[in-house]
Design an enzyme around this catalytic site. Structure first.
Site, PDB file in Angstrom:
ATOM      1  N   GLU A  85       0.834  -1.213   0.000  1.00 23.81           N
ATOM      2  CA  GLU A  85       0.000   0.000   0.000  1.00 23.81           C
ATOM      3  C   GLU A  85       0.863   1.255   0.000  1.00 23.81           C
ATOM      4  OE1 GLU A  85      -3.217  -0.085   2.860  1.00 23.81           O
ATOM      5  OE2 GLU A  85      -3.322   2.106   2.886  1.00 23.81           O
ATOM      6  N   LYS A 265      -7.114  -1.125  11.540  1.00 28.30           N
ATOM      7  CA  LYS A 265      -6.530  -1.538  10.252  1.00 28.30           C
ATOM      8  C   LYS A 265      -5.323  -0.633   9.949  1.00 28.30           C
ATOM      9  CE  LYS A 265      -6.083  -1.615   5.584  1.00 28.30           C
ATOM     10  NZ  LYS A 265      -5.221  -0.751   4.766  1.00 28.30           N
ATOM     11  N   ASP A 281       4.903 -14.246  11.563  1.00 29.53           N
ATOM     12  CA  ASP A 281       3.618 -14.734  11.053  1.00 29.53           C
ATOM     13  C   ASP A 281       2.548 -13.658  11.250  1.00 29.53           C
ATOM     14  OD1 ASP A 281       1.155 -15.953  10.762  1.00 29.53           O
ATOM     15  OD2 ASP A 281       1.702 -17.778  11.841  1.00 29.53           O
ATOM     16  N   HIS A 378      -2.947  10.479  -0.118  1.00 27.48           N
ATOM     17  CA  HIS A 378      -3.147   9.296  -0.961  1.00 27.48           C
ATOM     18  C   HIS A 378      -3.172   9.674  -2.428  1.00 27.48           C
ATOM     19  CE1 HIS A 378      -4.971   6.153   1.982  1.00 27.48           C
ATOM     20  NE2 HIS A 378      -3.769   6.543   2.311  1.00 27.48           N
TER      21      HIS A 378
END
Ligand code: MEV
Length: 424
Positions: A85, A265, A281, A378
């Site tokens: 991202e 998130k 992991d 962004h």
């Protein structure tokens, strides 16, 4: 033509690739070329990657970036991040620099206990079961002697075994709840091997073992990271108002699960990127973190904010079961590089670094959301990516960047502006 196959795992890599392409694609040549393009010409390296999983047909690249200028507990770090991202690494770098002149990040490991469970069914009196457990406890520990020997030398091992009655949740259901210290390894294999040895020793006619497995919910493997500074050092103008707005954003994530999920998130953007870079992991980390966020019975923010006596404080508490030895950490050359770049941290130090990466990412997102909005940054990245795809010259690129400085960016608008420029 059938799309199923038998004996696939016995095929060579080229045969597997051929079967996939032939069975699912019309443009065989093209697809094969794409898959082959990502094979590494260094055979030793390619073989290493082929063997990580089964049925490998190619490699899937993700970029490895670096966010410099982190100061954590007074020590300087450049943090490796693997993520697809855009904006994440840039945001981490900006925030790292910002806090480096405001005392840096403070981080502290609160606990390091990991958990594994032997789940079993018993249809009999609890008292008898408990008496059996008490009489067996020493044998259960002895059954793991050879597995725990090296771990004990390193300061780890089994901390305790408890019998837990879970019959109020499920008829006849009990468990052996085992706590572990695994020092610098994540410990999944170690824990599972211990549990299977314990289960074998514990099993008898009226005890039916269902399964033995570690838990990725590790609320006692917890780290805290924090930043703080006087409110007037947080922003230029309007510091008090903007600091309050920032805190409100955190409070909203604590009050509203829909927002909390997106808020967390953003935290995981930072956490996962370093977890992957260091060969850990990320699925284990993700599931453990979200379970922790829901520990009160409602899904909440993993971070918190306080403004008191003119001081802004922002912190995160998150469970992170990580390793700096064993697993992929020592096998993948780039995980090794990442750990070297982080100056070979212990698992505890890595917990601190990764919690900081999560907090930094959360700070960047909330600061943007409560000031300019997230799309501003962004869209800048989005614009550069579109320009890249267009194969624009340096001159055309400068023109397009200036042209869109105060215009809405969309793929079609950029393509149109580019075509207009070309046709001029
Ligand atoms: C995007 O990947 C992450 C954010 O949505 C996080 C947030 O909203 O806090 C920007």
């Amino acid at each position: 033509m059938t799309k199923t196959v038998s004996g696939f795992s016995k095929f060579t890599k080229e045969e597997k690739l051929n079967w996939v392409v032939k069975t699912f694609f019309n443009n065989e040549k093209n697809t094969k070329e794409i898959l082959h393009q990502y094979w590494n010409s260094n055979k030793v390296l390619q073989d290493l990657h082929d063997d990580f999983i089964e049925n490998t047909i190619s490699n899937f690249y993700l970029p490895l970036g670096v966010a410099p200028n982190f100061v954590i507990n007074g020590k300087e770090f450049a943090i490796p991040m693997v993520i697809e991202e855009s904006s994440v690494v840039a945001a981490a770098s900006l925030v790292a620099k910002f806090w480096s002149t405001r005392g840096g990040f403070k981080a502290e490991v609160l606990s390091t206990t990991k958990i594994g469970q032997v789940h079993f069914m018993h249809n009999g009196a609890f008292n008898d079961l408990e008496a059996y457990f008490v009489s067996k406890k020493e044998d259960l520990l002895s059954a793991t002697e050879s597995i725990t020997k090296n771990m004990r030398k390193r300061g780890g091992g089994i901390l305790d075994i408890e019998l837990r009655d879970r019959t109020s949740e499920l008829e006849n259901y009990y468990q052996l709840h085992v706590t572990f210290e695994t020092v610098d390894s994540m410990g999944a294999n170690f824990i599972n091997s211990c549990l299977e040895a314990i289960a074998e020793e514990f099993e008898k006619d009226d005890i039916q073992i269902v399964m033995s497995i570690l838990s990725n919910y590790v609320p006692e493997c917890l780290v805290r990271a924090e930043v703080s500074c006087p409110v007037d050092r947080l922003y230029g103008e309007n510091a008090e108002f903007l600091a309050q707005k920032f805190k409100q954003a955190v409070d909203i994530a604590n009050a509203e699960p829909h927002r909390a999920v997106t808020h967390n998130k953003g935290i995981m953007n930072g956490i996962d990127a370093v977890v992957i870079a260091t060969g850990n992991d990320f699925r284990a980390i993700e599931s453990g973190a979200h379970a922790y966020a829901a520990r009160s019975g409602r899904y909440k923010s993993l971070s918190n904010c306080e403004i008191k006596n003119g001081v802004f404080k922002f912190w995160i508490e998150i469970p992170l079961a990580l390793g700096t030895v064993g697993g992929l950490t020592s096998i993948h050359p780039l995980s090794k590089f990442s750990l070297d770049l982080l100056q070979n941290p212990s698992a505890k130090e890595l917990m601190e670094i990764i919690a900081v990466a999560g907090l930094a990412q959360n700070f960047a997102a909330l600061r943007a959301l409560t000031t300019t909005g997230i799309q501003h940054g962004h869209m800048k990245m989005h614009l550069s990516n579109i320009i890249k795809q267009l194969d624009a010259t340096e001159e055309e690129k400068t023109y397009l960047l200036n042209y869109f400085a105060n215009k809405q960016v969309s793929h079609s608008a950029v393509v149109e502006a580019y075509n207009n420029l070309k046709n001029k």
